[in-house]
Design a protein around this motif. Structure first.
Motif, PDB file in Angstrom:
ATOM      1  N   ALA A  41      -1.772  -3.963   5.386  1.00  0.00           N
ATOM      2  CA  ALA A  41      -2.513  -4.462   4.070  1.00  0.00           C
ATOM      3  C   ALA A  41      -2.492  -5.734   3.814  1.00  0.00           C
ATOM      4  O   ALA A  41      -1.623  -6.557   4.481  1.00  0.00           O
ATOM      5  CB  ALA A  41      -1.243  -3.757   2.819  1.00  0.00           C
ATOM      6  N   PRO A  42      -3.729  -6.251   3.262  1.00  0.00           N
ATOM      7  CA  PRO A  42      -3.899  -7.639   2.862  1.00  0.00           C
ATOM      8  C   PRO A  42      -2.779  -8.028   1.946  1.00  0.00           C
ATOM      9  O   PRO A  42      -2.087  -7.183   1.159  1.00  0.00           O
ATOM     10  CB  PRO A  42      -5.050  -7.570   2.347  1.00  0.00           C
ATOM     11  N   ALA A  43      -2.578  -9.431   1.829  1.00  0.00           N
ATOM     12  CA  ALA A  43      -1.564  -9.865   0.993  1.00  0.00           C
ATOM     13  C   ALA A  43      -2.056  -9.992  -0.468  1.00  0.00           C
ATOM     14  O   ALA A  43      -3.276 -10.061  -0.762  1.00  0.00           O
ATOM     15  CB  ALA A  43      -1.211 -11.439   1.417  1.00  0.00           C
ATOM     16  N   LEU A  44      -0.900  -9.537  -1.459  1.00  0.00           N
ATOM     17  CA  LEU A  44      -1.570  -9.871  -2.677  1.00  0.00           C
ATOM     18  C   LEU A  44      -1.422 -11.043  -2.988  1.00  0.00           C
ATOM     19  O   LEU A  44      -0.815 -12.122  -2.369  1.00  0.00           O
ATOM     20  CB  LEU A  44      -0.219  -8.963  -3.608  1.00  0.00           C
ATOM     21  N   GLN A  45      -2.287 -11.634  -4.161  1.00  0.00           N
ATOM     22  CA  GLN A  45      -2.327 -13.074  -4.545  1.00  0.00           C
ATOM     23  C   GLN A  45      -0.905 -13.302  -4.883  1.00  0.00           C
ATOM     24  O   GLN A  45      -0.667 -14.701  -4.664  1.00  0.00           O
ATOM     25  CB  GLN A  45      -3.216 -13.083  -5.863  1.00  0.00           C
ATOM     26  N   GLN A  46      -0.152 -12.718  -5.603  1.00  0.00           N
ATOM     27  CA  GLN A  46       1.080 -13.112  -6.041  1.00  0.00           C
ATOM     28  C   GLN A  46       2.092 -13.308  -5.050  1.00  0.00           C
ATOM     29  O   GLN A  46       2.804 -14.569  -5.027  1.00  0.00           O
ATOM     30  CB  GLN A  46       1.777 -11.910  -6.887  1.00  0.00           C
ATOM     31  N   VAL A  47       1.861 -12.781  -3.519  1.00  0.00           N
ATOM     32  CA  VAL A  47       2.528 -13.045  -2.480  1.00  0.00           C
ATOM     33  C   VAL A  47       2.040 -14.416  -1.906  1.00  0.00           C
ATOM     34  O   VAL A  47       2.693 -15.356  -1.518  1.00  0.00           O
ATOM     35  CB  VAL A  47       2.381 -11.811  -1.471  1.00  0.00           C
ATOM     36  N   THR A  48       0.743 -14.701  -1.690  1.00  0.00           N
ATOM     37  CA  THR A  48       0.113 -16.003  -1.047  1.00  0.00           C
ATOM     38  C   THR A  48       0.587 -16.965  -2.032  1.00  0.00           C
ATOM     39  O   THR A  48       0.987 -18.312  -1.655  1.00  0.00           O
ATOM     40  CB  THR A  48      -1.354 -16.043  -1.015  1.00  0.00           C
ATOM     41  N   ASP A  49       0.595 -16.886  -3.545  1.00  0.00           N
ATOM     42  CA  ASP A  49       1.068 -17.759  -4.432  1.00  0.00           C
ATOM     43  C   ASP A  49       2.577 -18.393  -3.992  1.00  0.00           C
ATOM     44  O   ASP A  49       2.792 -19.440  -4.066  1.00  0.00           O
ATOM     45  CB  ASP A  49       0.754 -17.510  -5.947  1.00  0.00           C
ATOM     46  N   ARG A  50       3.383 -17.201  -3.833  1.00  0.00           N
ATOM     47  CA  ARG A  50       4.795 -17.433  -3.689  1.00  0.00           C
ATOM     48  C   ARG A  50       5.004 -18.324  -2.459  1.00  0.00           C
ATOM     49  O   ARG A  50       5.786 -19.221  -2.349  1.00  0.00           O
ATOM     50  CB  ARG A  50       5.440 -16.193  -3.384  1.00  0.00           C
ATOM     51  N   ILE A  51       4.261 -17.976  -1.610  1.00  0.00           N
ATOM     52  CA  ILE A  51       4.379 -18.660   0.059  1.00  0.00           C
ATOM     53  C   ILE A  51       3.970 -20.098  -0.077  1.00  0.00           C
ATOM     54  O   ILE A  51       4.601 -21.078   0.202  1.00  0.00           O
ATOM     55  CB  ILE A  51       3.630 -17.921   0.950  1.00  0.00           C
ATOM     56  N   ALA A  52       2.907 -20.460  -0.890  1.00  0.00           N
ATOM     57  CA  ALA A  52       2.372 -21.413  -1.160  1.00  0.00           C
ATOM     58  C   ALA A  52       3.363 -22.495  -1.832  1.00  0.00           C
ATOM     59  O   ALA A  52       3.388 -23.518  -1.520  1.00  0.00           O
ATOM     60  CB  ALA A  52       1.094 -21.423  -2.016  1.00  0.00           C
ATOM     61  N   ASP A  53       3.972 -22.017  -2.672  1.00  0.00           N
ATOM     62  CA  ASP A  53       5.214 -22.666  -3.641  1.00  0.00           C
ATOM     63  C   ASP A  53       6.252 -23.116  -2.582  1.00  0.00           C
ATOM     64  O   ASP A  53       6.734 -24.199  -2.998  1.00  0.00           O
ATOM     65  CB  ASP A  53       5.286 -21.750  -4.834  1.00  0.00           C
ATOM     66  N   LEU A  54       6.754 -21.961  -2.012  1.00  0.00           N
ATOM     67  CA  LEU A  54       7.856 -22.403  -1.111  1.00  0.00           C
ATOM     68  C   LEU A  54       7.705 -23.339  -0.037  1.00  0.00           C
ATOM     69  O   LEU A  54       8.486 -23.792   0.536  1.00  0.00           O
ATOM     70  CB  LEU A  54       8.542 -20.993  -0.636  1.00  0.00           C
ATOM     71  N   LEU A  55       6.259 -23.172   0.688  1.00  0.00           N
ATOM     72  CA  LEU A  55       6.135 -23.907   1.786  1.00  0.00           C
ATOM     73  C   LEU A  55       6.757 -25.430   1.943  1.00  0.00           C
ATOM     74  O   LEU A  55       7.320 -25.849   2.971  1.00  0.00           O
ATOM     75  CB  LEU A  55       4.775 -23.796   2.173  1.00  0.00           C
ATOM     76  N   SER A 218       8.194  -1.960   5.882  1.00  0.00           N
ATOM     77  CA  SER A 218       7.700  -3.036   6.439  1.00  0.00           C
ATOM     78  C   SER A 218       6.958  -4.117   5.434  1.00  0.00           C
ATOM     79  O   SER A 218       6.283  -3.378   4.421  1.00  0.00           O
ATOM     80  CB  SER A 218       6.630  -2.810   7.548  1.00  0.00           C
ATOM     81  N   GLY A 219       7.110  -5.220   5.291  1.00  0.00           N
ATOM     82  CA  GLY A 219       6.300  -6.083   4.355  1.00  0.00           C
ATOM     83  C   GLY A 219       4.820  -6.085   4.818  1.00  0.00           C
ATOM     84  O   GLY A 219       3.949  -6.158   3.820  1.00  0.00           O
ATOM     85  N   HIS A 220       4.420  -5.983   6.044  1.00  0.00           N
ATOM     86  CA  HIS A 220       2.947  -5.942   6.309  1.00  0.00           C
ATOM     87  C   HIS A 220       2.205  -4.806   5.820  1.00  0.00           C
ATOM     88  O   HIS A 220       0.967  -4.843   5.558  1.00  0.00           O
ATOM     89  CB  HIS A 220       2.720  -6.055   7.805  1.00  0.00           C
ATOM     90  N   LYS A 221       2.943  -3.737   5.461  1.00  0.00           N
ATOM     91  CA  LYS A 221       2.154  -2.533   4.820  1.00  0.00           C
ATOM     92  C   LYS A 221       2.257  -2.219   3.317  1.00  0.00           C
ATOM     93  O   LYS A 221       1.836  -1.709   2.940  1.00  0.00           O
ATOM     94  CB  LYS A 221       2.739  -1.178   5.371  1.00  0.00           C
ATOM     95  N   ALA A 222       3.198  -3.434   2.937  1.00  0.00           N
ATOM     96  CA  ALA A 222       3.434  -3.426   1.444  1.00  0.00           C
ATOM     97  C   ALA A 222       2.911  -4.858   0.896  1.00  0.00           C
ATOM     98  O   ALA A 222       3.506  -5.367  -0.194  1.00  0.00           O
ATOM     99  CB  ALA A 222       4.824  -3.575   1.326  1.00  0.00           C
ATOM    100  N   TYR A 223       1.432  -5.398   1.427  1.00  0.00           N
ATOM    101  CA  TYR A 223       0.900  -6.314   0.759  1.00  0.00           C
ATOM    102  C   TYR A 223       1.663  -7.781   1.174  1.00  0.00           C
ATOM    103  O   TYR A 223       1.614  -8.676   0.194  1.00  0.00           O
ATOM    104  CB  TYR A 223       0.806  -6.260  -0.693  1.00  0.00           C
ATOM    105  N   ALA A 224       2.588  -8.016   2.001  1.00  0.00           N
ATOM    106  CA  ALA A 224       3.108  -9.123   2.394  1.00  0.00           C
ATOM    107  C   ALA A 224       3.368  -9.142   3.798  1.00  0.00           C
ATOM    108  O   ALA A 224       4.335  -9.284   4.598  1.00  0.00           O
ATOM    109  CB  ALA A 224       4.810  -8.938   1.993  1.00  0.00           C
ATOM    110  N   PRO A 225       2.200  -9.463   4.699  1.00  0.00           N
ATOM    111  CA  PRO A 225       1.753  -9.633   5.949  1.00  0.00           C
ATOM    112  C   PRO A 225       2.282 -10.752   6.580  1.00  0.00           C
ATOM    113  O   PRO A 225       1.441 -11.535   7.251  1.00  0.00           O
ATOM    114  CB  PRO A 225       0.234  -9.295   6.107  1.00  0.00           C
TER     115      PRO A 225
END
Length: 437
Positions: A41-55, A218-225
Protein backbone atom coordinates in the motif's frame (compact mmCIF):
# COMPACT_ATOMS: atom_id res chain seq x y z
CA UNK A 1 -27.56 7.14 -2.65
CA UNK A 2 -24.37 6.44 -0.71
CA UNK A 3 -22.04 9.25 0.18
CA UNK A 4 -19.31 7.56 -1.88
CA UNK A 5 -21.16 7.62 -5.21
CA UNK A 6 -19.42 9.51 -8.05
CA UNK A 7 -16.40 9.97 -5.84
CA UNK A 8 -13.31 11.26 -7.62
CA UNK A 9 -11.07 11.71 -4.59
CA UNK A 10 -10.64 9.70 -1.43
CA UNK A 11 -12.66 10.79 1.62
CA UNK A 12 -9.68 9.90 3.79
CA UNK A 13 -6.20 11.29 4.28
CA UNK A 14 -4.08 11.67 1.19
CA UNK A 15 -1.96 8.71 0.15
CA UNK A 16 1.37 9.01 -1.61
CA UNK A 17 0.99 8.76 -5.38
CA UNK A 18 -2.68 9.77 -5.47
CA UNK A 19 -1.81 12.41 -8.07
CA UNK A 20 0.68 10.24 -9.96
CA UNK A 21 0.55 10.48 -13.75
CA UNK A 22 1.69 7.43 -15.73
CA UNK A 23 2.44 7.11 -19.46
CA UNK A 24 0.31 5.06 -21.86
CA UNK A 25 1.62 3.05 -24.81
CA UNK A 26 -0.68 4.90 -27.19
CA UNK A 27 0.74 8.22 -26.05
CA UNK A 28 -0.11 10.74 -23.36
CA UNK A 29 -0.47 10.16 -19.65
CA UNK A 30 -3.27 9.43 -17.19
CA UNK A 31 -3.73 9.40 -13.45
CA UNK A 32 -2.65 6.07 -11.95
CA UNK A 33 -5.45 3.82 -10.68
CA UNK A 34 -3.86 1.65 -8.01
CA UNK A 35 -5.56 -1.69 -7.38
CA UNK A 36 -2.53 -3.39 -5.87
CA UNK A 37 -2.95 -2.41 -2.22
CA UNK A 38 -2.87 -6.05 -1.13
CA UNK A 39 0.73 -6.32 -2.34
CA UNK A 40 2.05 -3.01 -1.01
CA UNK A 41 0.00 0.00 0.00
CA UNK A 42 1.19 3.56 -0.63
CA UNK A 43 2.21 5.65 2.36
CA UNK A 44 -0.39 7.74 4.10
CA UNK A 45 0.39 11.44 4.29
CA UNK A 46 0.56 11.16 8.08
CA UNK A 47 3.30 8.56 7.67
CA UNK A 48 5.46 10.58 5.27
CA UNK A 49 5.02 13.64 7.50
CA UNK A 50 6.21 11.67 10.55
CA UNK A 51 9.27 10.43 8.68
CA UNK A 52 10.09 13.92 7.42
CA UNK A 53 9.94 15.22 11.01
CA UNK A 54 12.15 12.41 12.35
CA UNK A 55 14.81 12.35 9.63
CA UNK A 56 16.88 15.25 11.02
CA UNK A 57 17.07 13.40 14.35
CA UNK A 58 17.88 9.98 12.90
CA UNK A 59 20.69 8.36 14.88
CA UNK A 60 21.74 5.12 16.56
CA UNK A 61 19.36 3.99 19.27
CA UNK A 62 19.63 2.62 22.83
CA UNK A 63 23.27 3.41 23.62
CA UNK A 64 23.78 6.92 22.28
CA UNK A 65 23.96 9.83 24.74
CA UNK A 66 23.59 12.47 22.05
CA UNK A 67 20.33 14.36 21.75
CA UNK A 68 19.49 12.87 18.33
CA UNK A 69 20.11 9.39 19.67
CA UNK A 70 17.84 10.07 22.63
CA UNK A 71 15.08 11.27 20.28
CA UNK A 72 15.49 8.26 17.98
CA UNK A 73 15.47 5.86 20.92
CA UNK A 74 12.34 7.44 22.35
CA UNK A 75 10.57 7.21 18.98
CA UNK A 76 11.61 3.59 18.55
CA UNK A 77 10.56 2.42 21.99
CA UNK A 78 7.37 4.47 22.15
CA UNK A 79 6.31 2.78 18.90
CA UNK A 80 5.90 -0.46 20.88
CA UNK A 81 3.20 1.17 22.96
CA UNK A 82 1.52 2.53 19.84
CA UNK A 83 1.36 -0.89 18.20
CA UNK A 84 0.28 -2.53 21.45
CA UNK A 85 -2.63 -0.10 21.80
CA UNK A 86 -3.53 -0.48 18.13
CA UNK A 87 -4.18 -4.20 18.58
CA UNK A 88 -5.17 -4.00 22.29
CA UNK A 89 -2.45 -6.43 23.31
CA UNK A 90 -2.72 -8.28 26.62
CA UNK A 91 -0.36 -7.61 29.52
CA UNK A 92 1.75 -10.71 28.81
CA UNK A 93 2.16 -9.94 25.12
CA UNK A 94 5.25 -8.15 23.82
CA UNK A 95 5.87 -6.24 20.59
CA UNK A 96 8.83 -7.43 18.53
CA UNK A 97 9.79 -5.39 15.47
CA UNK A 98 10.78 -7.34 12.36
CA UNK A 99 11.23 -6.78 8.65
CA UNK A 100 7.75 -7.91 7.57
CA UNK A 101 5.10 -10.56 8.19
CA UNK A 102 7.27 -13.30 6.69
CA UNK A 103 10.09 -12.42 9.07
CA UNK A 104 7.67 -12.36 12.02
CA UNK A 105 6.26 -15.80 11.27
CA UNK A 106 9.70 -17.30 10.68
CA UNK A 107 10.77 -15.89 14.04
CA UNK A 108 7.74 -17.42 15.73
CA UNK A 109 8.27 -20.76 13.99
CA UNK A 110 11.61 -21.12 15.76
CA UNK A 111 9.89 -20.52 19.12
CA UNK A 112 7.05 -23.05 18.86
CA UNK A 113 7.66 -26.11 21.08
CA UNK A 114 5.78 -28.63 18.97
CA UNK A 115 3.57 -29.15 15.91
CA UNK A 116 1.75 -26.37 14.10
CA UNK A 117 -1.59 -26.94 12.37
CA UNK A 118 -2.33 -24.86 9.26
CA UNK A 119 -4.95 -24.71 6.51
CA UNK A 120 -4.11 -25.17 2.85
CA UNK A 121 -5.34 -21.65 2.02
CA UNK A 122 -2.37 -19.86 3.53
CA UNK A 123 0.06 -17.42 2.00
CA UNK A 124 3.48 -19.07 1.76
CA UNK A 125 4.64 -16.89 4.67
CA UNK A 126 2.16 -18.70 6.92
CA UNK A 127 2.70 -22.11 5.35
CA UNK A 128 6.38 -22.74 4.74
CA UNK A 129 8.02 -21.75 8.09
CA UNK A 130 6.12 -24.28 10.21
CA UNK A 131 7.55 -27.29 8.39
CA UNK A 132 10.79 -27.12 10.39
CA UNK A 133 9.11 -28.13 13.68
CA UNK A 134 6.25 -30.29 12.40
CA UNK A 135 3.56 -28.90 10.13
CA UNK A 136 0.15 -30.56 9.88
CA UNK A 137 -2.03 -29.36 7.02
CA UNK A 138 -5.81 -29.38 7.26
CA UNK A 139 -7.47 -29.33 3.82
CA UNK A 140 -10.31 -26.85 3.70
CA UNK A 141 -13.90 -27.79 2.87
CA UNK A 142 -16.41 -25.95 0.69
CA UNK A 143 -17.78 -24.11 3.71
CA UNK A 144 -16.22 -22.32 6.65
CA UNK A 145 -18.35 -24.36 9.03
CA UNK A 146 -17.11 -27.69 7.74
CA UNK A 147 -13.55 -26.35 7.60
CA UNK A 148 -13.77 -25.45 11.29
CA UNK A 149 -15.02 -28.94 12.09
CA UNK A 150 -11.97 -30.35 10.32
CA UNK A 151 -9.75 -28.13 12.46
CA UNK A 152 -11.51 -29.39 15.59
CA UNK A 153 -11.03 -32.99 14.51
CA UNK A 154 -7.33 -32.41 13.84
CA UNK A 155 -6.68 -30.71 17.18
CA UNK A 156 -8.67 -33.34 19.07
CA UNK A 157 -6.95 -36.26 17.37
CA UNK A 158 -3.42 -35.24 18.26
CA UNK A 159 -2.18 -32.37 20.46
CA UNK A 160 -0.60 -29.40 18.69
CA UNK A 161 1.31 -26.46 20.08
CA UNK A 162 -0.04 -23.91 17.62
CA UNK A 163 -2.84 -23.26 15.14
CA UNK A 164 -1.71 -20.75 12.51
CA UNK A 165 -4.36 -19.18 10.29
CA UNK A 166 -4.83 -16.23 8.01
CA UNK A 167 -6.97 -13.34 9.21
CA UNK A 168 -8.06 -12.48 5.66
CA UNK A 169 -7.16 -14.40 2.51
CA UNK A 170 -4.64 -12.54 0.39
CA UNK A 171 -6.30 -14.08 -2.69
CA UNK A 172 -10.01 -13.46 -2.10
CA UNK A 173 -10.10 -11.33 1.05
CA UNK A 174 -12.46 -13.76 2.81
CA UNK A 175 -12.40 -13.66 6.62
CA UNK A 176 -12.25 -16.48 9.13
CA UNK A 177 -14.03 -16.29 12.54
CA UNK A 178 -10.88 -15.66 14.56
CA UNK A 179 -12.48 -15.38 18.00
CA UNK A 180 -14.21 -18.73 17.51
CA UNK A 181 -11.02 -20.38 16.26
CA UNK A 182 -9.08 -18.98 19.21
CA UNK A 183 -11.65 -20.44 21.63
CA UNK A 184 -11.48 -23.82 19.91
CA UNK A 185 -7.68 -23.84 19.97
CA UNK A 186 -7.56 -22.96 23.65
CA UNK A 187 -10.07 -25.67 24.52
CA UNK A 188 -7.66 -28.14 22.91
CA UNK A 189 -4.63 -26.75 24.78
CA UNK A 190 -3.36 -25.07 21.60
CA UNK A 191 -2.30 -21.50 20.99
CA UNK A 192 -3.31 -19.53 17.90
CA UNK A 193 -1.26 -17.29 15.61
CA UNK A 194 -2.83 -15.04 13.00
CA UNK A 195 -1.26 -13.78 9.79
CA UNK A 196 -2.86 -10.34 9.76
CA UNK A 197 -0.97 -8.93 6.77
CA UNK A 198 -4.23 -8.41 4.88
CA UNK A 199 -6.47 -7.95 7.91
CA UNK A 200 -4.69 -5.19 9.81
CA UNK A 201 -5.01 -2.50 7.10
CA UNK A 202 -8.78 -3.13 6.80
CA UNK A 203 -10.17 -4.15 10.19
CA UNK A 204 -9.50 -3.28 13.80
CA UNK A 205 -8.01 -6.20 15.75
CA UNK A 206 -8.51 -6.69 19.48
CA UNK A 207 -6.20 -9.34 20.91
CA UNK A 208 -7.80 -9.27 24.35
CA UNK A 209 -11.31 -9.80 23.00
CA UNK A 210 -10.46 -12.41 20.38
CA UNK A 211 -7.98 -14.35 22.48
CA UNK A 212 -5.36 -14.38 19.71
CA UNK A 213 -1.97 -15.39 21.16
CA UNK A 214 0.29 -14.20 18.33
CA UNK A 215 -0.30 -11.65 15.59
CA UNK A 216 1.93 -10.68 12.67
CA UNK A 217 1.55 -7.92 10.11
CA UNK A 218 3.61 -5.70 7.80
CA UNK A 219 4.03 -1.97 7.59
CA UNK A 220 4.24 -2.05 3.81
CA UNK A 221 0.69 -3.37 3.55
CA UNK A 222 -0.58 -0.95 6.20
CA UNK A 223 0.39 2.33 4.50
CA UNK A 224 3.92 2.41 5.96
CA UNK A 225 6.21 1.12 3.18
CA UNK A 226 9.50 1.66 5.00
CA UNK A 227 10.57 -1.92 5.66
CA UNK A 228 9.23 -2.81 9.12
CA UNK A 229 6.89 -5.48 10.41
CA UNK A 230 5.75 -6.65 13.81
CA UNK A 231 5.11 -9.76 15.86
CA UNK A 232 2.91 -9.29 18.90
CA UNK A 233 2.69 -12.29 21.17
CA UNK A 234 2.94 -14.04 24.49
CA UNK A 235 6.30 -13.64 26.14
CA UNK A 236 7.09 -17.14 27.45
CA UNK A 237 7.84 -18.85 24.13
CA UNK A 238 9.73 -15.80 22.89
CA UNK A 239 11.88 -15.69 26.05
CA UNK A 240 12.65 -19.41 25.94
CA UNK A 241 13.71 -19.59 22.29
CA UNK A 242 17.09 -18.94 20.77
CA UNK A 243 17.43 -15.37 19.46
CA UNK A 244 16.16 -14.78 15.94
CA UNK A 245 19.56 -13.24 15.14
CA UNK A 246 22.71 -13.42 17.24
CA UNK A 247 24.33 -10.05 17.70
CA UNK A 248 24.54 -6.77 19.53
CA UNK A 249 21.41 -5.49 21.20
CA UNK A 250 20.08 -8.98 21.94
CA UNK A 251 22.34 -9.59 24.94
CA UNK A 252 22.77 -8.68 28.58
CA UNK A 253 26.42 -9.67 28.72
CA UNK A 254 29.01 -11.50 26.62
CA UNK A 255 32.25 -13.23 27.60
CA UNK A 256 34.66 -15.30 25.56
CA UNK A 257 33.01 -18.36 27.04
CA UNK A 258 29.32 -17.57 26.77
CA UNK A 259 26.47 -15.14 26.50
CA UNK A 260 23.48 -14.10 28.58
CA UNK A 261 20.65 -13.23 26.23
CA UNK A 262 18.19 -10.44 26.94
CA UNK A 263 14.47 -11.27 27.22
CA UNK A 264 12.01 -10.45 24.46
CA UNK A 265 11.57 -8.16 22.63
CA UNK A 266 15.28 -7.22 22.61
CA UNK A 267 16.21 -10.91 22.42
CA UNK A 268 14.97 -11.03 18.81
CA UNK A 269 16.05 -7.57 17.62
CA UNK A 270 19.82 -7.90 17.24
CA UNK A 271 21.68 -5.33 15.16
CA UNK A 272 20.86 -1.73 14.37
CA UNK A 273 17.08 -1.56 14.06
CA UNK A 274 15.03 0.06 11.32
CA UNK A 275 14.16 3.16 13.32
CA UNK A 276 12.47 4.97 10.44
CA UNK A 277 10.49 1.89 9.44
CA UNK A 278 9.26 1.39 12.99
CA UNK A 279 8.34 5.07 13.31
CA UNK A 280 6.43 4.82 10.03
CA UNK A 281 4.57 1.73 11.23
CA UNK A 282 3.59 3.49 14.45
CA UNK A 283 2.43 6.52 12.49
CA UNK A 284 0.28 4.29 10.29
CA UNK A 285 -1.25 2.64 13.36
CA UNK A 286 -2.05 6.08 14.79
CA UNK A 287 -3.60 7.18 11.50
CA UNK A 288 -5.68 4.04 11.02
CA UNK A 289 -6.90 4.18 14.61
CA UNK A 290 -7.93 7.80 14.06
CA UNK A 291 -10.31 7.07 11.19
CA UNK A 292 -13.94 6.38 11.95
CA UNK A 293 -14.16 2.60 11.69
CA UNK A 294 -17.71 2.48 10.37
CA UNK A 295 -17.00 5.07 7.67
CA UNK A 296 -13.90 3.22 6.47
CA UNK A 297 -15.80 -0.06 6.39
CA UNK A 298 -18.71 1.48 4.48
CA UNK A 299 -16.30 3.00 1.96
CA UNK A 300 -14.56 -0.33 1.39
CA UNK A 301 -17.74 -2.38 1.13
CA UNK A 302 -19.38 0.07 -1.26
CA UNK A 303 -16.41 0.11 -3.63
CA UNK A 304 -15.95 -3.67 -3.46
CA UNK A 305 -19.63 -4.26 -4.23
CA UNK A 306 -19.50 -1.74 -7.07
CA UNK A 307 -16.46 -3.49 -8.55
CA UNK A 308 -17.95 -6.97 -8.24
CA UNK A 309 -21.30 -5.88 -9.67
CA UNK A 310 -19.64 -4.12 -12.60
CA UNK A 311 -17.30 -6.97 -13.47
CA UNK A 312 -20.15 -9.45 -13.15
CA UNK A 313 -21.83 -7.81 -16.14
CA UNK A 314 -18.78 -8.43 -18.34
CA UNK A 315 -19.06 -11.72 -20.28
CA UNK A 316 -16.36 -14.23 -19.40
CA UNK A 317 -15.40 -12.77 -16.02
CA UNK A 318 -15.33 -15.41 -13.29
CA UNK A 319 -14.66 -14.72 -9.61
CA UNK A 320 -12.57 -16.80 -7.22
CA UNK A 321 -14.14 -17.78 -3.92
CA UNK A 322 -12.97 -20.14 -1.20
CA UNK A 323 -16.09 -20.85 0.88
CA UNK A 324 -19.76 -20.96 -0.12
CA UNK A 325 -20.90 -19.65 3.25
CA UNK A 326 -18.43 -16.79 3.72
CA UNK A 327 -20.26 -13.53 4.41
CA UNK A 328 -17.47 -10.99 4.81
CA UNK A 329 -14.23 -10.08 3.07
CA UNK A 330 -11.79 -7.21 2.91
CA UNK A 331 -11.55 -5.21 -0.30
CA UNK A 332 -10.01 -7.84 -2.56
CA UNK A 333 -11.57 -9.17 -5.78
CA UNK A 334 -9.87 -12.07 -7.56
CA UNK A 335 -11.05 -13.05 -11.02
CA UNK A 336 -10.21 -14.48 -14.42
CA UNK A 337 -11.24 -13.41 -17.92
CA UNK A 338 -12.06 -16.19 -20.36
CA UNK A 339 -9.88 -16.15 -23.47
CA UNK A 340 -7.09 -14.11 -21.89
CA UNK A 341 -4.21 -15.06 -19.64
CA UNK A 342 -4.16 -13.07 -16.39
CA UNK A 343 -0.70 -11.69 -17.13
CA UNK A 344 -1.89 -10.45 -20.52
CA UNK A 345 -4.87 -8.69 -18.95
CA UNK A 346 -2.68 -7.08 -16.31
CA UNK A 347 -0.24 -5.84 -18.95
CA UNK A 348 -3.11 -4.44 -21.04
CA UNK A 349 -4.67 -2.63 -18.07
CA UNK A 350 -1.35 -1.02 -17.23
CA UNK A 351 -0.19 -0.16 -20.73
CA UNK A 352 -3.47 1.13 -22.21
CA UNK A 353 -5.39 2.36 -19.15
CA UNK A 354 -2.87 3.22 -16.43
CA UNK A 355 -4.38 0.68 -14.03
CA UNK A 356 -2.28 -1.43 -11.67
CA UNK A 357 -3.52 -4.89 -10.67
CA UNK A 358 -1.74 -8.04 -9.54
CA UNK A 359 -1.61 -11.28 -11.53
CA UNK A 360 -0.20 -14.71 -10.80
CA UNK A 361 -0.57 -17.16 -7.92
CA UNK A 362 -0.15 -14.61 -5.12
CA UNK A 363 2.29 -16.74 -3.06
CA UNK A 364 -0.63 -19.08 -2.36
CA UNK A 365 0.04 -21.98 -4.73
CA UNK A 366 -1.88 -24.66 -2.78
CA UNK A 367 -4.98 -22.45 -2.68
CA UNK A 368 -4.89 -21.64 -6.39
CA UNK A 369 -4.51 -25.34 -7.15
CA UNK A 370 -7.52 -26.09 -4.93
CA UNK A 371 -9.54 -23.41 -6.75
CA UNK A 372 -8.62 -25.01 -10.08
CA UNK A 373 -6.73 -22.12 -11.69
CA UNK A 374 -3.08 -21.72 -12.65
CA UNK A 375 -3.18 -17.97 -12.07
CA UNK A 376 -5.65 -15.13 -11.72
CA UNK A 377 -6.06 -11.38 -11.47
CA UNK A 378 -6.42 -9.56 -8.16
CA UNK A 379 -7.82 -6.06 -7.73
CA UNK A 380 -7.42 -4.77 -4.18
CA UNK A 381 -9.00 -1.66 -2.71
CA UNK A 382 -7.55 0.73 -0.16
CA UNK A 383 -8.04 4.09 1.47
CA UNK A 384 -7.05 5.94 -1.69
CA UNK A 385 -9.41 4.07 -4.03
CA UNK A 386 -12.30 6.04 -5.55
CA UNK A 387 -15.44 5.25 -7.49
CA UNK A 388 -13.78 6.78 -10.53
CA UNK A 389 -10.97 4.22 -10.22
CA UNK A 390 -13.46 1.36 -9.90
CA UNK A 391 -15.49 2.46 -12.91
CA UNK A 392 -12.33 2.84 -14.97
CA UNK A 393 -11.28 -0.73 -14.19
CA UNK A 394 -14.73 -2.10 -15.07
CA UNK A 395 -14.78 -0.16 -18.35
CA UNK A 396 -11.26 -1.29 -19.27
CA UNK A 397 -12.07 -4.98 -18.73
CA UNK A 398 -15.32 -4.59 -20.66
CA UNK A 399 -13.48 -2.94 -23.54
CA UNK A 400 -10.94 -5.76 -23.61
CA UNK A 401 -13.66 -8.40 -23.86
CA UNK A 402 -15.71 -6.52 -26.46
CA UNK A 403 -12.98 -5.13 -28.70
CA UNK A 404 -9.70 -6.67 -27.65
CA UNK A 405 -6.47 -4.76 -26.96
CA UNK A 406 -5.29 -2.02 -29.29
CA UNK A 407 -1.63 -2.96 -28.77
CA UNK A 408 0.36 -6.14 -29.28
CA UNK A 409 1.43 -8.15 -26.22
CA UNK A 410 3.88 -11.01 -25.86
CA UNK A 411 5.66 -13.01 -23.19
CA UNK A 412 9.22 -11.90 -22.57
CA UNK A 413 11.25 -13.67 -19.88
CA UNK A 414 8.09 -15.19 -18.46
CA UNK A 415 6.12 -11.94 -18.21
CA UNK A 416 3.56 -10.33 -20.49
CA UNK A 417 4.62 -6.97 -21.94
CA UNK A 418 3.44 -4.64 -24.68
CA UNK A 419 5.56 -4.97 -27.84
CA UNK A 420 7.00 -2.53 -28.44
CA UNK A 421 6.80 -0.66 -25.15
CA UNK A 422 7.45 3.04 -25.74
CA UNK A 423 6.96 4.02 -22.11
CA UNK A 424 10.12 5.31 -20.37
CA UNK A 425 11.55 3.16 -17.59
CA UNK A 426 14.45 3.50 -15.24
CA UNK A 427 16.48 6.46 -16.46
CA UNK A 428 15.27 9.71 -14.96
CA UNK A 429 17.78 11.68 -17.04
CA UNK A 430 15.95 10.46 -20.12
CA UNK A 431 12.49 11.27 -18.78
CA UNK A 432 11.92 7.93 -17.15
CA UNK A 433 10.89 6.89 -13.68
CA UNK A 434 12.98 8.41 -10.86
CA UNK A 435 15.00 5.30 -10.02
CA UNK A 436 18.00 7.46 -9.24
CA UNK A 437 16.39 8.79 -6.08
Amino acid sequence: MTAFADQTCSPFAKVSGCDLQVPLVQGGAISYANFDYAASAPALQQVTDRIADLLPYYASVHRGAGYASRISTDCYESARGTVSRFVNAADDQVVVFTRNTTDSLNLLADCVPGDTVVLDVEHHANFLPWARNGRRVVPIADTIEETIQRVVAELCTKPAALLAVTGASNVTGELLPLERLAWIAHQCGTRIAVDAAQLAPHRRIDLRTTGIDYLAFSGHKAYAPFGAGVLVGRRDWLDAAEPHLAGGGAVRSVTTDGVEWAPAPQRHEAGSPNVLGVAALAAACDALAGFDESTVLEHERYLTHRLRYGLKTVPGVNFLRIWRDSTDAVGIVAFTVEGFEPGQVAAYLSAEHGIGVRDGRFCAHPLLARLGVDSALRASIGLGTTTADVDRLIDAVSTLVEKGPTWQYARTEGHWNPTPDPRPFGDSDQGGAPCGF
